[in-house]
Design a protein around this motif. Sequence first.
Motif, PDB file in Angstrom:
ATOM      1  N   THR A 107     -11.407  -0.757  -1.636  1.00  0.00           N
ATOM      2  CA  THR A 107     -10.897  -1.992  -1.010  1.00  0.00           C
ATOM      3  C   THR A 107      -9.465  -2.233  -1.483  1.00  0.00           C
ATOM      4  O   THR A 107      -8.557  -2.505  -0.696  1.00  0.00           O
ATOM      5  CB  THR A 107     -11.746  -3.215  -1.420  1.00  0.00           C
ATOM      6  OG1 THR A 107     -13.084  -2.962  -1.065  1.00  0.00           O
ATOM      7  CG2 THR A 107     -11.270  -4.496  -0.766  1.00  0.00           C
ATOM      8  N   TRP A 108      -9.248  -2.120  -2.814  1.00  0.00           N
ATOM      9  CA  TRP A 108      -7.920  -2.361  -3.372  1.00  0.00           C
ATOM     10  C   TRP A 108      -6.903  -1.389  -2.770  1.00  0.00           C
ATOM     11  O   TRP A 108      -5.824  -1.804  -2.335  1.00  0.00           O
ATOM     12  CB  TRP A 108      -7.953  -2.226  -4.904  1.00  0.00           C
ATOM     13  CG  TRP A 108      -6.597  -2.092  -5.489  1.00  0.00           C
ATOM     14  CD1 TRP A 108      -5.605  -3.038  -5.478  1.00  0.00           C
ATOM     15  CD2 TRP A 108      -6.049  -0.937  -6.119  1.00  0.00           C
ATOM     16  NE1 TRP A 108      -4.476  -2.537  -6.085  1.00  0.00           N
ATOM     17  CE2 TRP A 108      -4.718  -1.249  -6.492  1.00  0.00           C
ATOM     18  CE3 TRP A 108      -6.549   0.340  -6.420  1.00  0.00           C
ATOM     19  CZ2 TRP A 108      -3.881  -0.335  -7.136  1.00  0.00           C
ATOM     20  CZ3 TRP A 108      -5.724   1.234  -7.072  1.00  0.00           C
ATOM     21  CH2 TRP A 108      -4.412   0.899  -7.419  1.00  0.00           C
ATOM     22  N   LYS A 109      -7.284  -0.091  -2.731  1.00  0.00           N
ATOM     23  CA  LYS A 109      -6.327   0.925  -2.250  1.00  0.00           C
ATOM     24  C   LYS A 109      -5.906   0.609  -0.820  1.00  0.00           C
ATOM     25  O   LYS A 109      -4.709   0.613  -0.488  1.00  0.00           O
ATOM     26  CB  LYS A 109      -6.961   2.321  -2.293  1.00  0.00           C
ATOM     27  CG  LYS A 109      -6.990   2.885  -3.688  1.00  0.00           C
ATOM     28  CD  LYS A 109      -7.195   4.392  -3.714  1.00  0.00           C
ATOM     29  CE  LYS A 109      -7.137   4.850  -5.169  1.00  0.00           C
ATOM     30  NZ  LYS A 109      -8.382   5.334  -5.710  1.00  0.00           N
ATOM     31  N   VAL A 110      -6.896   0.327   0.048  1.00  0.00           N
ATOM     32  CA  VAL A 110      -6.591   0.117   1.466  1.00  0.00           C
ATOM     33  C   VAL A 110      -5.779  -1.165   1.648  1.00  0.00           C
ATOM     34  O   VAL A 110      -4.774  -1.191   2.372  1.00  0.00           O
ATOM     35  CB  VAL A 110      -7.900   0.055   2.292  1.00  0.00           C
ATOM     36  CG1 VAL A 110      -7.621  -0.278   3.750  1.00  0.00           C
ATOM     37  CG2 VAL A 110      -8.644   1.372   2.187  1.00  0.00           C
ATOM     38  N   MET A 111      -6.174  -2.246   0.962  1.00  0.00           N
ATOM     39  CA  MET A 111      -5.478  -3.536   1.128  1.00  0.00           C
ATOM     40  C   MET A 111      -4.058  -3.473   0.559  1.00  0.00           C
ATOM     41  O   MET A 111      -3.118  -4.013   1.114  1.00  0.00           O
ATOM     42  CB  MET A 111      -6.256  -4.672   0.448  1.00  0.00           C
ATOM     43  CG  MET A 111      -7.530  -5.041   1.165  1.00  0.00           C
ATOM     44  SD  MET A 111      -7.190  -5.606   2.851  1.00  0.00           S
ATOM     45  CE  MET A 111      -7.905  -4.322   3.839  1.00  0.00           C
ATOM     46  N   ALA A 159      -0.688  -3.946   2.716  1.00  0.00           N
ATOM     47  CA  ALA A 159       0.261  -5.032   2.390  1.00  0.00           C
ATOM     48  C   ALA A 159       1.665  -4.473   2.190  1.00  0.00           C
ATOM     49  O   ALA A 159       2.642  -5.023   2.713  1.00  0.00           O
ATOM     50  CB  ALA A 159      -0.198  -5.770   1.138  1.00  0.00           C
ATOM     51  N   LEU A 160       1.768  -3.374   1.471  1.00  0.00           N
ATOM     52  CA  LEU A 160       3.109  -2.823   1.194  1.00  0.00           C
ATOM     53  C   LEU A 160       3.804  -2.379   2.484  1.00  0.00           C
ATOM     54  O   LEU A 160       4.961  -2.714   2.721  1.00  0.00           O
ATOM     55  CB  LEU A 160       3.008  -1.636   0.233  1.00  0.00           C
ATOM     56  CG  LEU A 160       2.876  -2.013  -1.240  1.00  0.00           C
ATOM     57  CD1 LEU A 160       2.527  -0.794  -2.086  1.00  0.00           C
ATOM     58  CD2 LEU A 160       4.149  -2.655  -1.779  1.00  0.00           C
ATOM     59  N   THR A 161       3.074  -1.656   3.338  1.00  0.00           N
ATOM     60  CA  THR A 161       3.744  -1.169   4.559  1.00  0.00           C
ATOM     61  C   THR A 161       4.045  -2.345   5.496  1.00  0.00           C
ATOM     62  O   THR A 161       5.116  -2.398   6.094  1.00  0.00           O
ATOM     63  CB  THR A 161       2.904  -0.119   5.327  1.00  0.00           C
ATOM     64  OG1 THR A 161       1.577  -0.602   5.401  1.00  0.00           O
ATOM     65  CG2 THR A 161       2.925   1.228   4.669  1.00  0.00           C
ATOM     66  N   THR A 162       3.136  -3.302   5.579  1.00  0.00           N
ATOM     67  CA  THR A 162       3.367  -4.404   6.520  1.00  0.00           C
ATOM     68  C   THR A 162       4.498  -5.313   6.031  1.00  0.00           C
ATOM     69  O   THR A 162       5.321  -5.759   6.833  1.00  0.00           O
ATOM     70  CB  THR A 162       2.068  -5.219   6.726  1.00  0.00           C
ATOM     71  OG1 THR A 162       1.028  -4.306   6.977  1.00  0.00           O
ATOM     72  CG2 THR A 162       2.202  -6.179   7.881  1.00  0.00           C
ATOM     73  N   LEU A 163       4.539  -5.561   4.724  1.00  0.00           N
ATOM     74  CA  LEU A 163       5.641  -6.384   4.207  1.00  0.00           C
ATOM     75  C   LEU A 163       6.963  -5.682   4.501  1.00  0.00           C
ATOM     76  O   LEU A 163       7.964  -6.322   4.838  1.00  0.00           O
ATOM     77  CB  LEU A 163       5.496  -6.614   2.707  1.00  0.00           C
ATOM     78  CG  LEU A 163       4.384  -7.583   2.279  1.00  0.00           C
ATOM     79  CD1 LEU A 163       4.181  -7.563   0.780  1.00  0.00           C
ATOM     80  CD2 LEU A 163       4.705  -9.005   2.725  1.00  0.00           C
ATOM     81  N   ARG A 164       6.956  -4.353   4.392  1.00  0.00           N
ATOM     82  CA  ARG A 164       8.178  -3.601   4.679  1.00  0.00           C
ATOM     83  C   ARG A 164       8.521  -3.743   6.173  1.00  0.00           C
ATOM     84  O   ARG A 164       9.662  -4.007   6.521  1.00  0.00           O
ATOM     85  CB  ARG A 164       7.960  -2.132   4.321  1.00  0.00           C
ATOM     86  CG  ARG A 164       9.213  -1.444   3.842  1.00  0.00           C
ATOM     87  CD  ARG A 164       8.898  -0.082   3.248  1.00  0.00           C
ATOM     88  NE  ARG A 164       8.141  -0.147   2.015  1.00  0.00           N
ATOM     89  CZ  ARG A 164       7.126   0.673   1.683  1.00  0.00           C
ATOM     90  NH1 ARG A 164       6.735   1.619   2.512  1.00  0.00           N
ATOM     91  NH2 ARG A 164       6.509   0.546   0.546  1.00  0.00           N
ATOM     92  N   ASP A 165       7.503  -3.620   7.027  1.00  0.00           N
ATOM     93  CA  ASP A 165       7.759  -3.723   8.477  1.00  0.00           C
ATOM     94  C   ASP A 165       8.271  -5.102   8.852  1.00  0.00           C
ATOM     95  O   ASP A 165       9.050  -5.252   9.780  1.00  0.00           O
ATOM     96  CB  ASP A 165       6.473  -3.453   9.276  1.00  0.00           C
ATOM     97  CG  ASP A 165       6.052  -2.002   9.152  1.00  0.00           C
ATOM     98  OD1 ASP A 165       6.870  -1.203   8.659  1.00  0.00           O
ATOM     99  OD2 ASP A 165       4.905  -1.700   9.517  1.00  0.00           O
ATOM    100  N   GLY A 205       5.300  -7.546  -4.789  1.00  0.00           N
ATOM    101  CA  GLY A 205       6.426  -8.344  -4.271  1.00  0.00           C
ATOM    102  C   GLY A 205       7.725  -8.140  -5.039  1.00  0.00           C
ATOM    103  O   GLY A 205       8.652  -8.943  -4.907  1.00  0.00           O
ATOM    104  N   GLU A 206       7.825  -7.046  -5.823  1.00  0.00           N
ATOM    105  CA  GLU A 206       9.000  -6.861  -6.683  1.00  0.00           C
ATOM    106  C   GLU A 206      10.325  -6.950  -5.913  1.00  0.00           C
ATOM    107  O   GLU A 206      11.225  -7.704  -6.282  1.00  0.00           O
ATOM    108  CB  GLU A 206       8.896  -5.505  -7.404  1.00  0.00           C
ATOM    109  CG  GLU A 206      10.123  -5.192  -8.234  1.00  0.00           C
ATOM    110  CD  GLU A 206      10.019  -3.871  -9.001  1.00  0.00           C
ATOM    111  OE1 GLU A 206       9.021  -3.140  -8.837  1.00  0.00           O
ATOM    112  OE2 GLU A 206      10.955  -3.594  -9.766  1.00  0.00           O
ATOM    113  N   ASN A 207      10.425  -6.204  -4.822  1.00  0.00           N
ATOM    114  CA  ASN A 207      11.706  -6.191  -4.086  1.00  0.00           C
ATOM    115  C   ASN A 207      12.014  -7.548  -3.475  1.00  0.00           C
ATOM    116  O   ASN A 207      13.159  -8.006  -3.497  1.00  0.00           O
ATOM    117  CB  ASN A 207      11.691  -5.134  -2.981  1.00  0.00           C
ATOM    118  CG  ASN A 207      11.729  -3.751  -3.568  1.00  0.00           C
ATOM    119  OD1 ASN A 207      12.139  -3.589  -4.719  1.00  0.00           O
ATOM    120  ND2 ASN A 207      11.277  -2.770  -2.812  1.00  0.00           N
TER     121      ASN A 207
END
Length: 494
Positions: free
Chosen positions: A125-129, A133-139, A441-443
């Motif tokens: 669950t953690w890996k997929v979520m 989140a990382l790719t969508t925040l980037r998009d 959320g580092e960046n």
Amino acid sequence: MCFSVLTVIFLVGFITLICYIRGVNVWKNNIQQNFPPGPRPLPLIGNLHIMDLKRPHETLCKLSEKYGSVFSIQLGMKKMVVLTGYETVKEALVNHADEFEERARVPMFEDFAKGHGIIFSHGETWKVMRRFALTTLRDFGMGKKTIEDKIIEECGFLINQFESFHGTPFDTLMSLTLPIANIIVSILQGYRFDYNDPVLRRIIHINNKADRLLGTPMVLLYNIFPIFRFLPGNHKTVYNIVLEINAYIKSTLMECQRQLDTNDQRSFIDAFLSRQKEEKDHPNTHFNEENLVNVVQNLLGAGMSTTATTFQWCLLIMMKYPEIQEKVQEEIERVIGSSQPRTEHRKHMPYTNAVIHEVQRFANIVPMNLPHETSRDTNFKGYFLPKGTFVIPLLASVLRDKTYFENPEEFDPRHFLNMDGKFVINDAFMPFSAGRRICVGENLAKMELFLFFSSLLQKFTIRPPPGVTDVDLTPTFGITTPPMPHQICALSRT
Ligand code: HEM
């Protein structure tokens, strides 16, 4: 009433007996199994009696002087391994990433997340979520121009708000959280709130309250003795706050669901709902409502208080050291002039960049980090940590590591500058942690801090309220460590 008291007395007595028998065995087993050394635990309470429950990281830093960079501590019946100093924390989180990537199971977090979302989830669950989140925040612009534009737009509202105080004293907690909250809300939901909106103010208020309560000794004790969950206390208040935030998120989701156009996704929530639709026939999909609610709640909670707390520290420290503030303002004038600050300016502003890094190091806002857990039996630095060992990679000890910072207890921007005044990154700068669980959320946080900070100091000088001669840099406590409640004056520079 009488019955409850008797029940508690009986339970305490019974548990003490069991623990006494086990406590002695546990300690003996530690030595036999090559578990890291640590202070000898007492029955039932373990090492609780030697802990400063308001500032546990300080006790742990002191213990590492005696027991080394890998040691154990026992709180109640829970054995924990503490990792201290840059070399050891990096060795675990980065070089043994597979073994240390799991999130520890903490009763309070398990109660409300039930393994969903990112921060408190586990395994697949953690890996997929996390990946989603990382790719969508980037998009949706994280690290790109669109989010920069959102922050720049928000800088305008923040400046207007500061101007409205006309140089009179005001509290920074709400004023600085409003713009930070709006950025994460606009990424998640696709729109921003007015600063007077009661819904936004309520979410900020209760989120701050939960943050504060999560760091109280009562919640720590609850996490050690969850058997007392039926008693009233801060854990119940936090639980009710999470229910209220989740109810708000669910009502937002219904609205997003109603307006969803999968070909024109306007927000993080739209992207999740679209993926949920795509995968609706997959029997084992992780794209379900529980994960959506928890991912949104994680990003909202983690995205608001951490960055806003750091931003509060930025202004408080500028108020304490006016000569440092002046040097930042000189650099802003020289590099940006009266134009709008943008992220591309940062690489030409070594001093401002060093000041922001030093604020993050000095403020040390997540001193205990979030707890990890070994995902399998692990041999680490000569010790054996069985699968499921609770691990604290102590960020406070990394950010104050004497080998990496010359004056760890002082605020000193030279920690990030070389002899020529150029910015140099310091390996032990680890406020976002490291390895597989490193902050999502580092960046975003770095971009917000630079743009909001330089925009405010371009327009205002921060001064203490009249009559305040000493600015107190003692932190208060919570799951993050905010400054003590305080007021500032923002004097217009034009
Ligand atoms: C100055 C601001 C921030 C600081 C200092 C900070 C610090 C941290 C730390 C120390 C962790 C724990 C890492 C670990 O378990 O090893 C963490 C995790 C996390 N942070 Fe942040 N954070 C900040 C801002 C943000 C923002 C803006 C967001 C959201 C956009 C965010 C989202 C998260 C999430 C989702 C996790 C969980 C990662 C995981 O378990 O895989 N944080 N953060």
